[in-house]
Design a protein around this motif. Structure first.
Motif, mmCIF file in Angstrom:
data_model
loop_
_atom_site.group_PDB
_atom_site.id
_atom_site.type_symbol
_atom_site.label_atom_id
_atom_site.label_comp_id
_atom_site.label_asym_id
_atom_site.label_seq_id
_atom_site.Cartn_x
_atom_site.Cartn_y
_atom_site.Cartn_z
ATOM 1 N N PHE A 140 -2.973 -3.113 2.729
ATOM 2 C CA PHE A 140 -2.699 -4.305 1.925
ATOM 3 C C PHE A 140 -1.202 -4.466 1.688
ATOM 4 O O PHE A 140 -0.439 -3.506 1.697
ATOM 5 C CB PHE A 140 -3.449 -4.299 0.594
ATOM 6 N N ARG A 185 -7.776 -2.074 -8.865
ATOM 7 C CA ARG A 185 -7.377 -1.355 -7.660
ATOM 8 C C ARG A 185 -8.275 -1.705 -6.475
ATOM 9 O O ARG A 185 -8.673 -0.846 -5.694
ATOM 10 C CB ARG A 185 -7.359 0.147 -7.905
ATOM 11 N N GLY A 186 -8.618 -2.987 -6.372
ATOM 12 C CA GLY A 186 -9.395 -3.474 -5.247
ATOM 13 C C GLY A 186 -10.899 -3.321 -5.362
ATOM 14 O O GLY A 186 -11.641 -3.732 -4.475
ATOM 15 N N ARG A 187 -11.365 -2.753 -6.463
ATOM 16 C CA ARG A 187 -12.805 -2.570 -6.657
ATOM 17 C C ARG A 187 -13.293 -3.491 -7.778
ATOM 18 O O ARG A 187 -12.535 -3.802 -8.689
ATOM 19 C CB ARG A 187 -13.106 -1.120 -7.013
ATOM 20 N N GLN A 236 -9.080 -12.153 -8.907
ATOM 21 C CA GLN A 236 -8.744 -12.587 -7.547
ATOM 22 C C GLN A 236 -9.630 -13.715 -7.061
ATOM 23 O O GLN A 236 -10.815 -13.764 -7.374
ATOM 24 C CB GLN A 236 -8.901 -11.425 -6.557
ATOM 25 N N ALA A 286 -5.256 -8.477 2.408
ATOM 26 C CA ALA A 286 -6.004 -7.227 2.569
ATOM 27 C C ALA A 286 -7.249 -7.537 3.384
ATOM 28 O O ALA A 286 -8.375 -7.282 2.959
ATOM 29 C CB ALA A 286 -6.375 -6.645 1.206
ATOM 30 N N ASP A 317 0.809 -1.223 0.000
ATOM 31 C CA ASP A 317 0.000 0.000 0.000
ATOM 32 C C ASP A 317 0.842 1.274 0.000
ATOM 33 O O ASP A 317 0.313 2.372 -0.112
ATOM 34 C CB ASP A 317 -1.006 -0.006 1.155
ATOM 35 N N ASN A 367 -3.878 -13.652 -7.003
ATOM 36 C CA ASN A 367 -4.176 -12.766 -8.122
ATOM 37 C C ASN A 367 -3.640 -13.318 -9.431
ATOM 38 O O ASN A 367 -2.529 -13.858 -9.467
ATOM 39 C CB ASN A 367 -3.529 -11.387 -7.912
ATOM 40 N N THR A 400 -11.088 -7.394 -10.631
ATOM 41 C CA THR A 400 -11.011 -6.181 -9.816
ATOM 42 C C THR A 400 -10.048 -5.202 -10.473
ATOM 43 O O THR A 400 -9.178 -5.584 -11.261
ATOM 44 C CB THR A 400 -10.505 -6.474 -8.382
ATOM 45 N N SER A 448 1.348 -7.116 -0.907
ATOM 46 C CA SER A 448 1.289 -8.124 -1.964
ATOM 47 C C SER A 448 2.652 -8.339 -2.597
ATOM 48 O O SER A 448 3.547 -7.502 -2.483
ATOM 49 C CB SER A 448 0.284 -7.713 -3.048
#
Length: 166
Positions: free
Chosen positions: A55, A126-128, A101, A148, A22, A88, A124, A57
């Protein structure tokens, strides 16, 4: 493990893995992938929720053999710490973009093979949530491990093998 992508039995196996935490958006979490002399990789570090972070990774390029065209799942031989992780997949070689993911929570303290069907991966960005079909095995260009789970603190996931299979 029909089509191994990474076997973490030598120190060289962790060299291609890069941490992407992050910190790219101002957070302070930190992670790494290292080799354990016992013959496996270790994805470890500390998640911090400070500065809107949360997060950690690692990611590496994946060389998928053409013979893996019919593979239906990712197989991970792992030993967990009780926390939930994500695996991922990316279908391009870029840094940013759509990631596919799948979540998993391996048993704490014992080795297990986790099977993640390709059809169950969720797109996803950027996590969305994003809109994209799940990848086929031969479309995979990058693989990664992510934590995360909105819990601050240290984490450790031991990894022996990442492969494709049935």
């Amino acid at each position: 493990m029909k089509y191994p992508l990474y076997r973490f039995d030598t120190p060289a196996a962790v060299v291609p893995w890069q941490a992407i935490d992050d910190r790219v958006m101002g957070g302070v979490s930190a992670s790494h992938m290292r080799h354990d002399p016992a013959g496996h990789g270790v994805f470890a570090g500390e998640v911090s929720l400070e500065n809107n972070g949360g997060f950690a990774s690692v990611r590496a390029l994946a060389e998928v053999p053409e013979t893996a065209v019919g593979a239906l799942a990712c197989l991970l031989e792992v030993r967990g710490d009780g926390r939930r992780y994500k695996f991922n997949l990316r279908t391009d070689g870029g840094f940013d973009g759509i990631a596919h993911q799948a979540s998993f929570q391996p048993p704490a303290g014992e080795w297990a093979v986790v099977r993640l069907p390709l059809e169950g991966f969720v797109a996803t960005w950027r996590g969305r949530p994003a809109s994209a079909e799940p990848p086929t095995a031969v479309q995979i260009k990058q693989i990664g491990l992510l934590i995360a789970d909105r819990q601050a603190g240290p984490f450790r996931l031991d990894v022996r093998v990442i492969a494709l299979g049935d």
